[in-house]
Enzyme design. Structure first.
Site, short mmCIF file in Angstrom:
data_model
loop_
_atom_site.label_atom_id
_atom_site.label_comp_id
_atom_site.label_asym_id
_atom_site.label_seq_id
_atom_site.Cartn_x
_atom_site.Cartn_y
_atom_site.Cartn_z
N THR A 11 -46.06 -14.94 17.30
CA THR A 11 -45.14 -14.13 16.49
C THR A 11 -45.81 -12.87 15.90
OG1 THR A 11 -43.91 -16.11 15.93
CG2 THR A 11 -43.56 -14.20 14.51
N VAL B 16 -51.28 -18.21 18.84
CA VAL B 16 -50.63 -17.17 18.04
C VAL B 16 -49.69 -16.37 18.94
CG1 VAL B 16 -50.99 -15.24 16.46
CG2 VAL B 16 -52.79 -16.96 16.73
N HIS C 128 -43.50 -23.14 15.02
CA HIS C 128 -43.50 -21.88 15.77
C HIS C 128 -42.68 -20.87 14.98
CE1 HIS C 128 -44.13 -24.54 19.46
NE2 HIS C 128 -45.15 -23.71 19.49
N GLY C 129 -43.14 -19.66 14.88
CA GLY C 129 -42.38 -18.65 14.15
C GLY C 129 -42.57 -18.82 12.65
N ASP D 239 -48.61 -22.05 28.82
CA ASP D 239 -48.22 -22.65 27.54
C ASP D 239 -46.88 -23.39 27.71
OD1 ASP D 239 -48.49 -23.10 24.79
OD2 ASP D 239 -47.40 -21.27 24.24
N HIS D 240 -46.75 -24.54 27.08
CA HIS D 240 -45.46 -25.26 27.00
C HIS D 240 -44.70 -25.35 28.32
CE1 HIS D 240 -45.21 -26.01 22.72
NE2 HIS D 240 -45.62 -24.78 22.49
N HIS E 275 -50.65 -25.17 17.15
CA HIS E 275 -49.63 -24.19 17.52
C HIS E 275 -49.06 -23.57 16.24
CE1 HIS E 275 -48.69 -25.20 21.90
NE2 HIS E 275 -49.75 -25.93 21.59
N ALA F 92 -49.63 -20.60 14.62
CA ALA F 92 -50.60 -20.14 13.61
C ALA F 92 -50.20 -18.82 12.94
CB ALA F 92 -51.97 -20.00 14.24
N SER F 93 -49.15 -18.17 13.44
CA SER F 93 -48.75 -16.90 12.80
C SER F 93 -48.39 -17.14 11.34
CB SER F 93 -47.53 -16.30 13.51
OG SER F 93 -47.92 -15.78 14.75
#
Ligand code: 13P
Length: 287
Positions: free
Chosen positions: A231, A229, A178-179, A81-82, A206, A208-209
């Site tokens: 977080t 996902v 993110h987060g 990832d990333h 990205h 999705a939490s």
């Protein structure tokens, strides 16, 4: 089994469901993700690195993820990832990763294209697929910091980016973070639909939490075939450890605490996988 090639990704895209892609930092999280996929009976993606390498070490984290994939009774992809580094990407391809994400979203458009093209060329001999990113998905990937939406993905540029790079999947910015967001923003589903109509490859969501299930399902119905996902898994893991070890004592049972953490993460992953595969009965119309 290790899920090589793009068949699963493309099947999800064509059939209107999404792969869940979950970040791992530890052996217990790795196990929880593959066990949950076996519980549900669907494929999954284990995201082993890049930011977690500084904690677990690349060789260790990769070896655990690849072993979990090989032992699983369902297809499990092992994904980087990333990553911003071609050197790191090559090392993961050599180790046996089945897909990689090259994140050139911080670069000027032309430089993002050039970096992504070089990763597509590097991945081809391994049969590994490549995710690129266009637009800015804000927020820290490893710690939840309250943040707001970044620069949204431009549909015309996305079409050009995919045509010129040959990526297999594209991460887009449509209000996702993110987060956790300072003020949660609904996803821009109109923009997502426009992107899906112009871009001929699966889209990746990205951050999705915390997204409501209905929003997630709507995004999947529009052409998202990989959902990231992190977080929610971290929160479950740390919450379970805290509950099991409220003040560590010489008599504290590390194994029992980590067992509880593994089970807590497994339950979160099961819930997400159910949401992401629920839409499988409603194939999307190819754009
Ligand atoms: P969340 O931490 O918001 O779930 O995002 C995870 C992610 O997108 C990893 O790339």
């Amino acid at each position: 089994m290790r899920d090589r090639g793009t068949d699963t990704l493309r099947a999800a895209y064509a059939q209107g469901w999404s792969l869940g892609a979950f970040s791992t930092y530890t052996q217990e999280i790795t196990q929880a993700i593959s066990l949950a996929a076996e519980d549900i009976g669907c494929p999954v993606i284990l995201q082993a690195g890049a930011s977690a390498f500084s904690h677990a070490g690349r060789a260790q984290l990769a070896a655990q993820a690849l072993l979990a994939a090989d032992l699983a009774g369902v297809p499990v992809g092992v994904h980087l990832d990333h990553s911003r580094s071609l050197k790191e990407i090559r090392a993961c391809l050599d180790a046996g990763y089945t897909s990689v994400m090259v994140d050139g979203s911080h670069l000027p458009f032309a430089d993002n294209i050039a970096l992504t093209q070089s990763v597509v060329a590097a991945a081809a001999p391994y049969g590994a697929w490549v995710e690129g990113e266009l637009g800015a998905i804000p927020g820290d990937e490893d710690r939840s910091e309250r943040t707001g939406p970044g620069e949204l993905t431009d549909p015309g540029l996305a079409e050009e980016f995919v045509a010129r790079t040959g990526v297999d999947a594209l991460a887009v910015a449509v209000g996702n973070v993110h987060g956790t967001a300072a003020d949660p923003v609904p996803l821009d589903l109109e923009l997502l639909a426009r992107l899906a109509s112009l871009v001929p490859v699966p889209l990746v969501l990205h951050g999705a939490s915390g997204l409501p299930a209905a929003e997630l399902e709507a995004a999947v119905g529009l052409g998202v075939a990989k959902v990231n996902v992190n977080t929610e898994l971290r929160t479950a893991f740390l919450g379970a450890v805290e509950l099991a070890l409220p003040g560590a004592q010489p008599s504290s049972d590390v194994a029992a605490a980590l067992d509880a953490a593994r089970e807590a993460v497994r339950e979160v992953v099961r819930t997400k996988l159910r949401q992401l595969t629920r839409t499988a009965a409603s194939p999307r119309t190819p754009s």
